[in-house]
Design an enzyme around this catalytic site. Structure first.
Site, PDB file in Angstrom:
ATOM      1  N   HIS A  63      44.103  43.475  41.045  1.00 24.06           N
ATOM      2  CA  HIS A  63      45.980  44.590  40.764  1.00 24.06           C
ATOM      3  C   HIS A  63      46.868  43.373  41.292  1.00 24.06           C
ATOM      4  O   HIS A  63      47.932  43.476  40.479  1.00 24.06           O
ATOM      5  CB  HIS A  63      45.556  45.087  41.388  1.00 24.06           C
ATOM      6  CG  HIS A  63      47.115  45.981  41.359  1.00 24.06           C
ATOM      7  ND1 HIS A  63      46.761  47.231  40.306  1.00 24.06           N
ATOM      8  CD2 HIS A  63      47.853  46.183  41.868  1.00 24.06           C
ATOM      9  CE1 HIS A  63      48.932  47.409  40.286  1.00 24.06           C
ATOM     10  NE2 HIS A  63      49.378  47.144  41.392  1.00 24.06           N
ATOM     11  N   GLU A  64      46.966  42.872  43.166  1.00 22.18           N
ATOM     12  CA  GLU A  64      48.571  42.094  43.024  1.00 22.18           C
ATOM     13  C   GLU A  64      48.711  41.149  42.340  1.00 22.18           C
ATOM     14  O   GLU A  64      49.750  40.239  42.091  1.00 22.18           O
ATOM     15  CB  GLU A  64      48.620  42.191  44.721  1.00 22.18           C
ATOM     16  CG  GLU A  64      47.950  43.416  45.851  1.00 22.18           C
ATOM     17  CD  GLU A  64      48.993  43.437  45.032  1.00 22.18           C
ATOM     18  OE1 GLU A  64      50.663  43.340  44.644  1.00 22.18           O
ATOM     19  OE2 GLU A  64      49.325  45.601  45.673  1.00 22.18           O
TER      20      GLU A  64
ATOM     21  N   HIS B   7      50.061  40.628  39.284  1.00 21.06           N
ATOM     22  CA  HIS B   7      51.563  40.544  39.396  1.00 21.06           C
ATOM     23  C   HIS B   7      52.012  39.395  39.381  1.00 21.06           C
ATOM     24  O   HIS B   7      52.759  39.271  38.694  1.00 21.06           O
ATOM     25  CB  HIS B   7      52.030  41.831  40.061  1.00 21.06           C
ATOM     26  CG  HIS B   7      51.282  43.156  40.365  1.00 21.06           C
ATOM     27  ND1 HIS B   7      51.969  44.304  38.882  1.00 21.06           N
ATOM     28  CD2 HIS B   7      51.397  44.125  41.340  1.00 21.06           C
ATOM     29  CE1 HIS B   7      51.807  45.078  39.057  1.00 21.06           C
ATOM     30  NE2 HIS B   7      51.157  45.170  39.997  1.00 21.06           N
TER      31      HIS B   7
END
Length: 217
Positions: free
Chosen positions: A69-70, A73
């Site tokens: 998820h990170e 980004h």
């Protein structure tokens, strides 16, 4: 020595020592916190062996869901010319562990911070990359559920990984798409209401179904 930066170098994915350390600490802390909630051996409700297995499952599901998820980004931010790095919130990680010992979980491990000139659209794309990644991961864990009807330790372990992988990634997608505060949903909604609805609605519906009717957590 030339200091000219090429287009390829501008979009190169690199990690500082501090960022790698923060990612590793957040990964370990979240995995242990989820394992403490799922297999609370410290309160006599599970054996240490069950807790150890739960930590391993959390590493492969909670940890991977959080990490990718990170990274999503970060990758999208860099592709749009941003300087981006993950920073762990050590106070929140400590609270997550303390809360897990008490039997509840509140996980806010940190965030990818980026800087540079950016448009509303680009900021929305960076924000939506994380929840979309979690939805894709949830789909990738689904095939492991096929082992549910097969007896034996390994099929049971694979089923548990599949259940946790589907459940936690749907939860991460739905939670992060809430249009409030620093969560991803606020930036996505500000950019494009249609994209927001396309990601938010199925995330919430699927996560709610899993949480209340299937119980994959």
């Amino acid at each position: 020595m030339s200091h000219r930066t090429t287009h390829a170098q501008e979009h190169e994915l690199t990690f500082s020592d501090r960022e790698l350390r923060d990612l590793a600490v957040a990964w370990v802390a979240l995995s242990v916190a989820f394992a403490l909630v799922r297999a609370p051996f410290h309160r006599g409700l599970a054996s240490f062996e069950m807790f150890t297995i739960s930590v391993g499952i959390s590493f492969l599901t909670v940890g991977v869901g959080f990490l990718l998820h990170e990274l999503a980004h970060k990758v999208v931010a860099i592709e749009h010319g941003q300087i981006a790095e993950f920073r762990a919130d050590y106070q929140m990680l400590f609270l997550a562990l303390v809360g897990a010992v008490a039997g509840f979980l509140f996980a806010a491990p940190g965030a990818v911070y980026h800087r540079g000139q950016i448009t509303t659209r680009e900021n929305g794309l960076i924000a939506v990359a994380g929840p979309v990644t979690n939805l894709l991961l949830a789909a990738l864990f689904v095939p492991l559920l096929m082992f549910a009807a097969t007896p034996g330790f390994l099929p049971s372990l694979l089923t548990a990984i599949g259940q946790m992988g589907v459940g936690i990634n749907l939860f991460l997608a739905a939670f992060n798409m809430i249009p409030f505060g620093p969560l991803d949903g606020k930036s996505v909604l500000k950019w494009h209401k249609g994209v927001f609805a396309l990601v938010f609605v199925p995330s919430v519906v699927l996560a709610g179904y899993v949480l209340f009717f299937v119980g994959l957590f």
